[in-house]
Write a protein that holds these residues in place. Structure first.
Motif, short mmCIF file in Angstrom:
data_model
loop_
_atom_site.label_atom_id
_atom_site.label_comp_id
_atom_site.label_asym_id
_atom_site.label_seq_id
_atom_site.Cartn_x
_atom_site.Cartn_y
_atom_site.Cartn_z
N LYS A 18 36.66 24.84 49.28
CA LYS A 18 35.96 24.74 50.55
C LYS A 18 35.32 26.07 50.92
O LYS A 18 34.19 26.12 51.40
CB LYS A 18 36.91 24.29 51.67
CG LYS A 18 37.26 22.83 51.60
CD LYS A 18 38.17 22.43 52.74
CE LYS A 18 38.55 20.96 52.65
NZ LYS A 18 39.45 20.58 53.73
N ASP A 19 36.06 27.18 50.69
CA ASP A 19 35.50 28.50 50.97
C ASP A 19 34.27 28.76 50.11
O ASP A 19 33.27 29.30 50.59
CB ASP A 19 36.54 29.60 50.72
CG ASP A 19 37.58 29.68 51.82
OD1 ASP A 19 37.35 29.10 52.88
OD2 ASP A 19 38.62 30.33 51.59
N SER A 29 32.24 26.53 48.83
CA SER A 29 31.12 25.70 49.30
C SER A 29 30.57 26.25 50.61
O SER A 29 29.36 26.23 50.83
CB SER A 29 31.56 24.24 49.45
OG SER A 29 32.49 24.12 50.50
N LEU A 30 31.43 26.76 51.48
CA LEU A 30 30.95 27.36 52.72
C LEU A 30 30.14 28.62 52.45
O LEU A 30 29.13 28.86 53.10
CB LEU A 30 32.12 27.68 53.66
CG LEU A 30 32.80 26.48 54.31
CD1 LEU A 30 34.01 26.93 55.11
CD2 LEU A 30 31.83 25.73 55.20
N LYS A 31 30.58 29.42 51.48
CA LYS A 31 29.83 30.62 51.13
C LYS A 31 28.47 30.25 50.56
O LYS A 31 27.47 30.91 50.85
CB LYS A 31 30.61 31.48 50.13
CG LYS A 31 31.76 32.21 50.76
CD LYS A 31 32.49 33.05 49.76
CE LYS A 31 33.68 33.74 50.39
NZ LYS A 31 34.46 34.50 49.41
N ASN A 32 28.41 29.22 49.75
CA ASN A 32 27.13 28.76 49.21
C ASN A 32 26.22 28.29 50.34
O ASN A 32 25.04 28.59 50.36
CB ASN A 32 27.34 27.64 48.19
CG ASN A 32 27.93 28.15 46.89
OD1 ASN A 32 27.84 29.33 46.58
ND2 ASN A 32 28.55 27.26 46.14
N ASP A 33 26.81 27.53 51.28
CA ASP A 33 26.02 27.08 52.43
C ASP A 33 25.54 28.26 53.25
O ASP A 33 24.39 28.30 53.69
CB ASP A 33 26.84 26.13 53.30
CG ASP A 33 27.13 24.80 52.62
OD1 ASP A 33 26.45 24.49 51.61
OD2 ASP A 33 28.04 24.09 53.09
N ALA A 34 26.41 29.24 53.43
CA ALA A 34 26.04 30.42 54.22
C ALA A 34 24.96 31.22 53.51
O ALA A 34 24.03 31.72 54.14
CB ALA A 34 27.26 31.29 54.47
#
Length: 165
Positions: free
Chosen positions: A55-56, A58-63
């Motif tokens: 999840k982290d 994927s969140l970093k990729n989104d960010a």
């Protein structure tokens, strides 16, 4: 017996009775089961940690996609030491600018109070050759490169101005 001693004895007896009850009620094969339960808990923890890491990521990729799409702040994250160094540099630059401004103000005041400046201002009041006198006032009363003098005239001492002196 004192009340404090009675409380200590009763507390020690309760702790001993509690420990004996746990020892007697616990089945003998339980010790091996706790390691298997511990292994089950650690496997579950590993799975949870893996999910959190995914999840982290994927969140970093989104960010990162968001930061690439918006150019609001493209500076990298600043460490405390880098922030302090940058703040110190800004402070020193501000102090240098302030010192330079004060120095220029003192020079300008000294030029405006000089004998030459006063002389040419007096000449401007009494003489009709205003263009040449204005040139002299600009030269003697303002600093070179200052905003008040658009051109930096040089004093030309030729025959035409020799008669004005």
């Amino acid at each position: 017996m004192e009340l404090g001693k009675k409380a200590i004895i009763i507390g020690a007896a309760l702790i001993t009775i509690g420990g004996l009850t746990v020892y007697l009620l616990m089945p003998k094969g339980q010790a091996m089961d706790t390691t298997s339960k511990h292994q089950q808990h650690s496997d579950a923890m590993q799975a949870a940690i893996t999910q959190i890491e995914q999840k982290d990521a994927s969140l970093k990729n989104d960010a990162s996609n968001f930061s690439q799409s918006s150019s609001l702040d493209t500076r990298p994250e600043m460490t405390h030491a880098a922030f302090l160094a940058e703040a110190e540099a800004r402070r020193e630059e501000k102090m240098e600018n302030k010192a330079e401004t004060e120095r220029r103000e003192k020079l300008l005041k000294a030029k405006q109070n000089s004998v030459e400046c006063k002389f040419w201002k007096q000449q401007q009041k009494t003489t009709s050759a205003a263009a040449k006198i204005e040139e002299k006032i600009n030269y003697h009363c303002t600093l070179p490169g200052s905003s008040s003098s658009s051109a930096q005239p040089t004093p030309e001492l030729n025959q035409s101005t020799a008669g004005v002196n």
